[in-house]
Design a protein around this motif. Structure first.
Motif, mmCIF file in Angstrom:
data_model
loop_
_atom_site.group_PDB
_atom_site.id
_atom_site.type_symbol
_atom_site.label_atom_id
_atom_site.label_comp_id
_atom_site.label_asym_id
_atom_site.label_seq_id
_atom_site.Cartn_x
_atom_site.Cartn_y
_atom_site.Cartn_z
ATOM 1 N N TYR A 188 -8.109 0.910 -8.963
ATOM 2 C CA TYR A 188 -6.679 0.949 -8.652
ATOM 3 C C TYR A 188 -6.132 2.377 -8.592
ATOM 4 C CZ TYR A 188 -7.246 -3.981 -9.642
ATOM 5 O OH TYR A 188 -7.674 -5.281 -9.612
ATOM 6 N N ASN A 189 -6.972 3.314 -8.184
ATOM 7 C CA ASN A 189 -6.530 4.706 -8.048
ATOM 8 C C ASN A 189 -5.779 4.961 -6.746
ATOM 9 O OD1 ASN A 189 -7.424 5.663 -10.511
ATOM 10 N ND2 ASN A 189 -9.462 6.189 -9.743
ATOM 11 N N LEU A 190 -5.873 4.027 -5.800
ATOM 12 C CA LEU A 190 -5.153 4.190 -4.540
ATOM 13 C C LEU A 190 -3.658 4.015 -4.780
ATOM 14 C CD1 LEU A 190 -7.439 2.075 -2.180
ATOM 15 C CD2 LEU A 190 -7.357 4.555 -2.371
ATOM 16 N N GLY A 191 -2.867 4.819 -4.104
ATOM 17 C CA GLY A 191 -1.424 4.710 -4.255
ATOM 18 C C GLY A 191 -0.928 5.453 -5.478
ATOM 19 N N TYR A 192 0.338 5.846 -5.456
ATOM 20 C CA TYR A 192 0.907 6.587 -6.584
ATOM 21 C C TYR A 192 1.498 5.650 -7.623
ATOM 22 C CZ TYR A 192 3.832 9.733 -9.310
ATOM 23 O OH TYR A 192 4.412 10.408 -10.350
ATOM 24 N N GLY A 193 2.464 4.854 -7.230
ATOM 25 C CA GLY A 193 3.090 3.929 -8.167
ATOM 26 C C GLY A 193 2.474 2.539 -8.087
ATOM 27 N N ILE A 194 2.826 1.693 -9.045
ATOM 28 C CA ILE A 194 2.324 0.319 -9.057
ATOM 29 C C ILE A 194 2.737 -0.409 -7.789
ATOM 30 C CG2 ILE A 194 2.389 -1.880 -10.296
ATOM 31 C CD1 ILE A 194 2.926 -0.224 -12.862
ATOM 32 N N ASN A 195 3.953 -0.161 -7.313
ATOM 33 C CA ASN A 195 4.405 -0.778 -6.063
ATOM 34 C C ASN A 195 3.488 -0.435 -4.896
ATOM 35 O OD1 ASN A 195 6.610 -2.429 -6.570
ATOM 36 N ND2 ASN A 195 8.052 -0.715 -6.616
ATOM 37 N N SER A 196 3.041 0.825 -4.851
ATOM 38 C CA SER A 196 2.140 1.248 -3.779
ATOM 39 C C SER A 196 0.804 0.519 -3.873
ATOM 40 C CB SER A 196 1.911 2.762 -3.843
ATOM 41 O OG SER A 196 3.109 3.467 -3.647
ATOM 42 N N VAL A 197 0.307 0.369 -5.101
ATOM 43 C CA VAL A 197 -0.941 -0.368 -5.313
ATOM 44 C C VAL A 197 -0.786 -1.809 -4.846
ATOM 45 C CG1 VAL A 197 -2.583 -1.187 -7.045
ATOM 46 C CG2 VAL A 197 -1.625 1.111 -7.236
ATOM 47 N N LEU A 198 0.351 -2.416 -5.164
ATOM 48 C CA LEU A 198 0.615 -3.791 -4.726
ATOM 49 C C LEU A 198 0.611 -3.894 -3.209
ATOM 50 C CD1 LEU A 198 3.452 -4.887 -7.194
ATOM 51 C CD2 LEU A 198 1.135 -5.809 -7.081
ATOM 52 N N ASP A 199 1.250 -2.950 -2.544
ATOM 53 C CA ASP A 199 1.306 -2.960 -1.077
ATOM 54 C C ASP A 199 -0.093 -2.858 -0.479
ATOM 55 O OD1 ASP A 199 4.047 -3.207 -1.049
ATOM 56 O OD2 ASP A 199 4.418 -1.041 -0.862
ATOM 57 N N ILE A 200 -0.884 -1.928 -1.014
ATOM 58 C CA ILE A 200 -2.237 -1.713 -0.485
ATOM 59 C C ILE A 200 -3.103 -2.947 -0.679
ATOM 60 C CG2 ILE A 200 -4.371 -0.386 -0.784
ATOM 61 C CD1 ILE A 200 -2.539 2.019 -1.524
ATOM 62 N N TYR A 201 -3.074 -3.510 -1.880
ATOM 63 C CA TYR A 201 -3.978 -4.618 -2.175
ATOM 64 C C TYR A 201 -3.485 -5.954 -1.627
ATOM 65 C CZ TYR A 201 -7.212 -1.815 -4.808
ATOM 66 O OH TYR A 201 -8.156 -0.890 -5.137
ATOM 67 N N SER A 202 -2.202 -6.086 -1.384
ATOM 68 C CA SER A 202 -1.724 -7.288 -0.715
ATOM 69 C C SER A 202 -2.174 -7.285 0.744
ATOM 70 C CB SER A 202 -0.200 -7.389 -0.797
ATOM 71 O OG SER A 202 0.421 -6.298 -0.135
ATOM 72 N N GLU A 203 -2.303 -6.074 1.316
ATOM 73 C CA GLU A 203 -2.757 -5.944 2.700
ATOM 74 C C GLU A 203 -4.272 -6.074 2.814
ATOM 75 O OE1 GLU A 203 -2.419 -5.409 6.790
ATOM 76 O OE2 GLU A 203 -0.773 -5.581 5.327
ATOM 77 N N GLU A 204 -4.997 -5.431 1.883
ATOM 78 C CA GLU A 204 -6.453 -5.354 1.997
ATOM 79 C C GLU A 204 -7.193 -6.470 1.258
ATOM 80 O OE1 GLU A 204 -7.977 -3.208 3.923
ATOM 81 O OE2 GLU A 204 -6.125 -2.173 4.474
ATOM 82 N N MET A 205 -6.615 -6.978 0.166
ATOM 83 C CA MET A 205 -7.332 -7.938 -0.686
ATOM 84 C C MET A 205 -6.581 -9.259 -0.875
ATOM 85 S SD MET A 205 -10.147 -6.360 -1.530
ATOM 86 C CE MET A 205 -10.756 -7.266 -2.945
ATOM 87 N N ASP A 206 -5.580 -9.500 -0.055
ATOM 88 C CA ASP A 206 -4.810 -10.752 -0.152
ATOM 89 C C ASP A 206 -4.188 -10.953 -1.523
ATOM 90 O OD1 ASP A 206 -5.200 -11.480 2.462
ATOM 91 O OD2 ASP A 206 -6.937 -12.742 2.058
ATOM 92 N N LEU A 207 -3.821 -9.866 -2.178
ATOM 93 C CA LEU A 207 -3.143 -9.983 -3.461
ATOM 94 C C LEU A 207 -1.781 -10.636 -3.257
ATOM 95 C CD1 LEU A 207 -3.060 -7.423 -6.302
ATOM 96 C CD2 LEU A 207 -0.887 -8.304 -5.470
ATOM 97 N N ASP A 208 -1.439 -11.569 -4.132
ATOM 98 C CA ASP A 208 -0.184 -12.316 -4.047
ATOM 99 C C ASP A 208 0.876 -11.602 -4.889
ATOM 100 O OD1 ASP A 208 1.920 -14.161 -4.343
ATOM 101 O OD2 ASP A 208 0.574 -15.868 -4.194
ATOM 102 N N LYS A 209 1.828 -10.920 -4.222
ATOM 103 C CA LYS A 209 2.850 -10.162 -4.946
ATOM 104 C C LYS A 209 3.710 -11.071 -5.821
ATOM 105 C CE LYS A 209 3.554 -6.279 -1.762
ATOM 106 N NZ LYS A 209 4.586 -5.580 -0.950
ATOM 107 N N GLU A 210 4.045 -12.246 -5.318
ATOM 108 C CA GLU A 210 4.878 -13.170 -6.091
ATOM 109 C C GLU A 210 4.156 -13.618 -7.357
ATOM 110 O OE1 GLU A 210 6.402 -16.400 -3.827
ATOM 111 O OE2 GLU A 210 7.454 -15.130 -2.383
ATOM 112 N N ALA B 179 -5.904 -8.122 -11.085
ATOM 113 C CA ALA B 179 -7.144 -8.859 -10.819
ATOM 114 C C ALA B 179 -6.865 -10.342 -10.601
ATOM 115 C CB ALA B 179 -8.119 -8.670 -11.979
ATOM 116 N N PHE B 180 -6.062 -10.940 -11.470
ATOM 117 C CA PHE B 180 -5.784 -12.370 -11.352
ATOM 118 C C PHE B 180 -4.933 -12.689 -10.126
ATOM 119 C CE2 PHE B 180 -6.243 -12.240 -16.158
ATOM 120 C CZ PHE B 180 -7.496 -12.830 -16.162
ATOM 121 N N SER B 181 -4.100 -11.740 -9.707
ATOM 122 C CA SER B 181 -3.140 -12.002 -8.630
ATOM 123 C C SER B 181 -3.787 -12.145 -7.260
ATOM 124 C CB SER B 181 -2.084 -10.899 -8.583
ATOM 125 O OG SER B 181 -1.319 -10.877 -9.765
ATOM 126 N N SER B 182 -5.040 -11.761 -7.128
ATOM 127 C CA SER B 182 -5.723 -11.960 -5.857
ATOM 128 C C SER B 182 -6.403 -13.332 -5.794
ATOM 129 C CB SER B 182 -6.767 -10.855 -5.625
ATOM 130 O OG SER B 182 -7.783 -10.910 -6.603
#
Length: 256
Positions: A79-101, A136-139
């Motif tokens: 989870y080193n990609l992105g600066y803030g947690i929000n950025s990590v959420l954006d990246i992984y929701s796009e690349e790993m189908d992470l569910d933001k909700e 981890a669980f959110s994906s």
């Protein structure tokens, strides 16, 4: 299924893991003392460090896997990609189908009051781990690889994390050195990592109910090597009861 075939992982000239062969079915625990190599196994399994031998996930060699969406981990390096947690959420929701909700739902369930604009490294050790667990669980993974998910976590939140481990994922590995948390998973299987080798599987219940005695015993339910000495886990009251040790680190004190 996660399959290890003659896996050796080395740092410099030291074999942290040596000739590991195992087939992991379902969700299992790997327990071992601090520094025993538990994190090393997780890192190799997600492809972060090199290894000799073969590690296969669903029949695919880890070295050759690209964009595998069915696996999630709580390792900080992921989870080193992105600066803030929000950025990590954006990246992984796009690349790993992470569910933001789902992420926000789990965050609220833990009553974790954090600024999502902050980077993970600015959180306390316990908060950062909880956020990585939630990521981890959110994906909604098929396979979970969780490294010490209860470390620096208060008792109330440990209960919640335990419920999530049961709920999310069909198979995977959870590492820990804390034996008390295992009491919530007595129907699971576990392996013991000691002296660079993996021993097991054995059910958590049988492990916690067993006693530690030095040497090899014919009636042992598991025999392993600890600090160069043979140790047997036996049923009954001989020796020190495993469930009373608190952490696996104390096993070294029993045989010293």
């Amino acid at each position: 299924m996660i399959e290890y075939q003659n896996v050796t992982i080395s740092y410099w000239k030291w074999d942290v893991i040596k000739d590991l062969t195992a087939k992991i079915k379902g969700k299992v625990f790997i327990i071992g003392s601090n520094g025993s190599g538990k994190t090393t196994i997780i890192k190799a399994t997600v492809g972060l460090i090199p290894y000799k031998g073969s590690i296969r996930i669903d029949g695919k060699e880890v070295r050759e896997i690209k964009n595998f969406l069915g696996l999630a981990t709580n390792l900080a390096e992921v989870y080193n990609l992105g600066y803030g947690i929000n950025s990590v959420l954006d990246i992984y929701s796009e690349e790993m189908d992470l569910d933001k909700e789902l992420f926000l739902e789990l965050l609220n369930e833990l009553e974790l009051n954090i600024n999502l604009k902050s980077p993970l490294y600015r959180l306390s050790a316990g908060q950062a781990l909880l956020v990585r667990n939630i990521l981890a669980f959110s994906s909604k993974p098929k396979i979970i690889l969780l490294d010490e998910p209860f470390e620096n976590v208060d008792p109330a939140r440990r209960v919640v994390i335990a419920e999530w481990i049961r709920k999310f994922g069909e198979e995977g590995i959870i590492t820990t050195h804390d034996l008390d948390v295992l009491k919530k998973f007595q129907d699971y299987n576990l392996y013991v990592l000691s002296d660079s080798k993996l021993y097991g599987p054995i059910t958590v219940k049988d492990f916690l109910d067993s006693s530690v005695v030095e040497g090899e015993r014919n009636d042992a339910i598991l025999t392993l090597q600890v600090a160069g000495k043979k140790v047997s886990l036996v049923k009954g009251s001989d020796g020190m009861k495993v469930g009373l040790l608190g952490t696996i680190d104390r096993l070294y004190g029993v045989v010293s």
